[in-house]
Enzyme design. Structure first.
Site, PDB file in Angstrom:
ATOM      1  N   CYS A  16      31.472 -19.203  57.827  1.00  0.00           N
ATOM      2  CA  CYS A  16      30.751 -20.278  58.518  1.00  0.00           C
ATOM      3  C   CYS A  16      29.660 -20.876  57.618  1.00  0.00           C
ATOM      4  O   CYS A  16      29.425 -20.400  56.506  1.00  0.00           O
ATOM      5  CB  CYS A  16      30.153 -19.740  59.814  1.00  0.00           C
ATOM      6  SG  CYS A  16      28.735 -18.660  59.551  1.00  0.00           S
TER       7      CYS A  16
ATOM      8  N   GLU B 193      33.380   1.069  63.045  1.00  0.00           N
ATOM      9  CA  GLU B 193      34.403   0.524  62.134  1.00  0.00           C
ATOM     10  C   GLU B 193      34.070  -0.893  61.667  1.00  0.00           C
ATOM     11  O   GLU B 193      34.803  -1.848  61.945  1.00  0.00           O
ATOM     12  CB  GLU B 193      35.787   0.556  62.789  1.00  0.00           C
ATOM     13  CG  GLU B 193      36.335   1.950  62.966  1.00  0.00           C
ATOM     14  CD  GLU B 193      37.795   1.964  63.409  1.00  0.00           C
ATOM     15  OE1 GLU B 193      38.299   0.933  63.887  1.00  0.00           O
ATOM     16  OE2 GLU B 193      38.433   3.018  63.269  1.00  0.00           O
TER      17      GLU B 193
ATOM     18  N   GLU C 213      43.126  -0.665  75.794  1.00  0.00           N
ATOM     19  CA  GLU C 213      43.501   0.640  75.237  1.00  0.00           C
ATOM     20  C   GLU C 213      43.930   1.633  76.306  1.00  0.00           C
ATOM     21  O   GLU C 213      43.907   2.842  76.070  1.00  0.00           O
ATOM     22  CB  GLU C 213      42.343   1.184  74.399  1.00  0.00           C
ATOM     23  CG  GLU C 213      42.105   0.284  73.210  1.00  0.00           C
ATOM     24  CD  GLU C 213      41.053   0.769  72.233  1.00  0.00           C
ATOM     25  OE1 GLU C 213      41.227   0.580  71.017  1.00  0.00           O
ATOM     26  OE2 GLU C 213      40.049   1.326  72.701  1.00  0.00           O
ATOM     27  N   LYS C 214      44.346   1.113  77.456  1.00  0.00           N
ATOM     28  CA  LYS C 214      44.670   2.045  78.547  1.00  0.00           C
ATOM     29  C   LYS C 214      45.905   2.901  78.240  1.00  0.00           C
ATOM     30  O   LYS C 214      46.090   3.953  78.832  1.00  0.00           O
ATOM     31  CB  LYS C 214      44.812   1.330  79.881  1.00  0.00           C
ATOM     32  CG  LYS C 214      45.842   0.225  79.935  1.00  0.00           C
ATOM     33  CD  LYS C 214      45.776  -0.442  81.311  1.00  0.00           C
ATOM     34  CE  LYS C 214      46.676  -1.654  81.394  1.00  0.00           C
ATOM     35  NZ  LYS C 214      46.257  -2.729  80.472  1.00  0.00           N
TER      36      LYS C 214
ATOM     37  N   GLU D 133      37.457  10.052  64.406  1.00  0.00           N
ATOM     38  CA  GLU D 133      38.457   9.684  65.412  1.00  0.00           C
ATOM     39  C   GLU D 133      39.838  10.065  64.911  1.00  0.00           C
ATOM     40  O   GLU D 133      40.145   9.899  63.719  1.00  0.00           O
ATOM     41  CB  GLU D 133      38.492   8.168  65.641  1.00  0.00           C
ATOM     42  CG  GLU D 133      37.323   7.571  66.340  1.00  0.00           C
ATOM     43  CD  GLU D 133      37.513   6.059  66.509  1.00  0.00           C
ATOM     44  OE1 GLU D 133      38.666   5.567  66.507  1.00  0.00           O
ATOM     45  OE2 GLU D 133      36.497   5.372  66.618  1.00  0.00           O
TER      46      GLU D 133
HETATM   47  C1  GAL Z   1      39.644   2.720  66.288  1.00  0.00           C
HETATM   48  C2  GAL Z   1      38.391   2.292  67.037  1.00  0.00           C
HETATM   49  C3  GAL Z   1      38.346   2.841  68.439  1.00  0.00           C
HETATM   50  C4  GAL Z   1      39.675   2.660  69.116  1.00  0.00           C
HETATM   51  C5  GAL Z   1      40.748   3.314  68.276  1.00  0.00           C
HETATM   52  C6  GAL Z   1      42.123   3.225  68.875  1.00  0.00           C
HETATM   53  O1  GAL Z   1      39.958   1.809  65.295  1.00  0.00           O
HETATM   54  O2  GAL Z   1      37.237   2.706  66.355  1.00  0.00           O
HETATM   55  O3  GAL Z   1      37.331   2.190  69.156  1.00  0.00           O
HETATM   56  O4  GAL Z   1      39.923   1.300  69.262  1.00  0.00           O
HETATM   57  O5  GAL Z   1      40.796   2.689  67.024  1.00  0.00           O
HETATM   58  O6  GAL Z   1      43.077   3.837  68.061  1.00  0.00           O
END
Ligand code: GAL
Length: 667
Positions: free
Chosen positions: A160, A150, A355-356, A307
């Site tokens: 910078c 991403e 992210e747990k 994802e």
């Molecule tokens: C995406 C990212 C992942 C994870 C996911 C959580 O943006 O690529 O690594 O963080 O979100 O929803």
């Protein structure tokens, strides 16, 4: 097919084995088999484990992971691991950390803390990428390369000094001389003239609006800086493994990156889709729209849903789970719209870290759970879809989506704020509701296959785009243009003499002024009493050759055209001077669409999404029931095998709440 190695719908997710002891890996393999997983993205955030100290590489753990995957018939989308540099990089090279517009450096400790022009970052990332490619080029598990992650998600620009110096080089390649730059940036305004290249800076925090052409060029420069990183990694990978496709994961309509440009650097488009389960139907229509954009980026080539959340995410204020059946339904929505892969973030829900509380395919509570059982049954079910691989969605309607124009339009100091994606969605929804497929195109692209092309707002109009539009209409195409279009050139300089500048003759009109956000604005059709609510904008139009289809009936522009149509060459050009209330617009467009011979996949029914994917000799109708009750759908001419149940269907079909059917048309 994306890769001959894996002739099935890709199914799996981000796999982060480094977060777990090795005995868990064996359990992972068992569960992956149970869930029908055939591909996992490995190593996306593994840089610190792969190179714990500068130049000291540790690959044995990844060897074991990849071997285990291969033994279990799971392929790897192997990551280049460059998305989150290890802490030592920031310590050794503090200048590798990005800097914001106010001169503040970001700290390490999150992720994506790198300046895209940092030499140290680029060298180290290239070295790691090369070593991974060298080591795993012949590994049987390797099916796909996953570059970085991403790009731009958290840090889409760095301001910078290193970037400033690179920006000047970029500008000198673009404009050659300072005179040209001064001219194109319009620096006669507010005494902004530059006399030496090193006077030029990125658009950092200034007392008021920075020069708009400078801002725009900086957006282009940052987009290209990030893209250069991606290209550099792709080049290394291709050198070692010319046959393994490369991808990175996009984020739909993400503004900072021009994904039409990016798609050219990749073999396959992949993206991450996170609709809010609490935001339906809006969010699911938005997902459909973004799937269609992703499909369009490489001319209709199938993409990968890289994802999505198995259930809830962790980053909204309130993170709603996906109700039973919704994960499956939304996965099929992606496939219906051109995805040949359905993947998740992530395989196993994390125990620690930010992210747990993000859902995983394997939840904290283990495999005896609703989420895992839905995941496993979808994985098994998708095996029935091999025939769909490589199928296309054939659209006759296209929407013009131009990142460059969007960047310029959405900068400061405009008559009012206008949101490009909102305008695209206004049009998109009209077709979505009718089950009419839509592609997205660029203003200078090839439109020959489309009967109808709509540019809801095309603020920036290049000479080449204007020529493309003229030629398209002249040859018989039908083009619709929305207000506040054809206003500026590629340097955000206004065309003098009325809008839409280079297209006034094609549209048969000229715009002389506008009223943003008109109050209680209405239009009428000639000879009809109904008042049609209008919103967002009014262009005050003087017609030349165009016919008036609707007029404003309020305010000082009463009697002026709200909607026009002009015959030009063999085609037609329509102009919308306002945003008509959508149901009226749909009604006005419906006759027109029919005249053009544009047909829906199936007649519209509320909450039922119907999309056709096809390849020579085979056609598949996807039916998705987004309603919370069973629905009976009239199949019209469709009869044949329903792939998921294996039954032959004709006439009507019953869909459960959140139900899906895929009918292959009998030959
Ligand atoms: C995406 C990212 C992942 C994870 C996911 C959580 O943006 O690529 O690594 O963080 O979100 O929803």
């Amino acid at each position: 097919m994306i890769t001959a190695k894996l002739p099935h719908i890709f199914y799996g997710g981000d796999y982060n084995p480094e977060q777990w002891p090795e005995d868990v890996w064996r359990d992972d393999m068992r569960l992956m088999r149970e869930a029908g997983v055939n591909l996992v993205s490995v190593g996306i955030f593994s840089w610190a484990k792969l190179e714990p100290r500068p130049g000291q590489y540790v690959f044995d753990w990844l060897d074991r992971v990849l071997d285990l995957l291969a033994e279990n018939d799971v392929f790897a989308a192997l990551a280049t691991a460059t998305a989150s540099p290890p802490a030592w990089l920031a310590k050794l090279h503090p200048e590798s950390l990005p800097q914001d517009a106010e001169g503040r450096r970001y700290s390490p400790g999150g992720r994506q803390h790198y300046c895209p022009n940092s030499a140290a970052y680029k060298e180290r990332a290239a070295e790691l990428t090369g070593r991974l490619a060298q080591r795993y080029k012949a590994h049987p598990a390797l099916a796909l390369w996953h570059i970085n992650n991403e790009y731009g998600c958290h840090v889409s620009e760095c301001l910078c000094d290193v970037c400033a110096a690179r920006f000047r080089q970029w500008l000198s390649a673009r404009y050659k001389t300072l005179e040209q730059l001064n001219e194109r940036w319009g620096t006669a305004f507010w005494s902004q003239r530059y006399d030496a290249w090193d006077e030029i800076l990125p658009p950092r925090k200034a007392p008021t609006f920075c020069n708009p052409a400078q801002q725009l060029d900086y957006k282009r420069f940052m987009n290209e800086s990030l893209l250069a990183l991606c290209r550099a990694e792709a080049e290394i990978l291709r050198k070692h493994t010319p046959k393994v496709p490369v991808t990175t994961n996009f984020m739909g309509f993400f503004k900072p990156l021009d994904y039409f440009q990016w798609a050219q650097a990749l073999d396959v488009v992949a993206w991450d889709s996170y609709p809010d389960p609490d935001g339906v139907p809006e969010e699911r229509i938005h997902a459909a729209c973004a799937h269609d954009l992703m499909r369009s980026l490489k001319g209709g080539q199938p993409f990968v849903l890289m994802e999505q959340a198995p259930s809830q995410v962790n980053w909204r204020a309130v993170n709603a789970p996906k109700r039973p059946g919704v994960m499956r339904l939304w996965s099929y929505q992606a496939v219906a719209r051109g995805a040949d892969g359905v993947m998740f973030f992530q395989w196993r829900a994390s125990k620690a870290g930010a992210e747990k509380f993000h859902s995983g395919m394997v939840p904290h509570a283990g495999k005896q759970t609703r989420v895992f059982s839905e995941i496993a049954s979808l994985g098994q079910e998708l095996k029935k879809l091999d025939a769909v691989l490589g199928c296309r969605v054939e659209a006759k309607v296209a929407l013009v989506c131009d990142w460059q124009s969007r960047w310029a339009l959405e900068q400061d100091s405009k008559p009012a704020r206008l949101d490009t994606v909102r305008h695209l969605r206004y049009c998109y929804d009209l077709f979505y509701e009718q089950n009419i497929p839509v592609d997205f195109v660029q203003p200078e692209g090839d439109w020959a296959q489309y009967k109808l092309v709509i540019a809801p707002v095309l603020y920036m109009l290049t000479a080449r785009a204007a020529e493309n539009i003229r030629a398209y209409v002249n040859a018989g195409g039908c083009f619709v243009l929305g207000y506040f279009s054809g206003i500026v050139d590629e340097n955000d300089q206004v065309y003098i003499g009325g809008y839409p500048a280079l297209l006034k003759d094609v549209m048969g009109l000229s715009v002389e002024e506008w009223r943003p956000h008109p109050e209680k604005c209405v239009a009428q059709l000639p000879g009809r009493p109904e008042e049609i609510p209008c919103s967002t904008w009014v262009d005050v139009v003087n017609v030349k050759s165009a016919q008036v289809s609707a007029v404003f009936a309020s305010d000082y522009f009463a009697g002026k055209p709200a909607l026009t149509i002009n015959e030009y060459g063999k085609g037609k050009a329509l102009y919308a001077a306002t945003l008509l209330e959508p149901s009226w617009m749909a009604w006005l467009m419906s006759g027109f669409i029919e005249q053009l011979g544009i047909r829906p996949a199936l007649p519209a029914a509320r909450g039922i999404e119907a999309v056709v994917r096809s390849k020579p000799g085979r056609q598949f109708l996807f039916l998705l029931n987004h309603n919370q009750k069973p629905e009976t759908v009239d199949l019209g001419p469709w009869s044949g095998k329903e792939l998921l149940s294996g039954k032959t269907v004709q006439g009507r079909i019953m869909l459960e709440p959140n139900g899906v059917a895929i009918v292959e048309r009998k030959k």
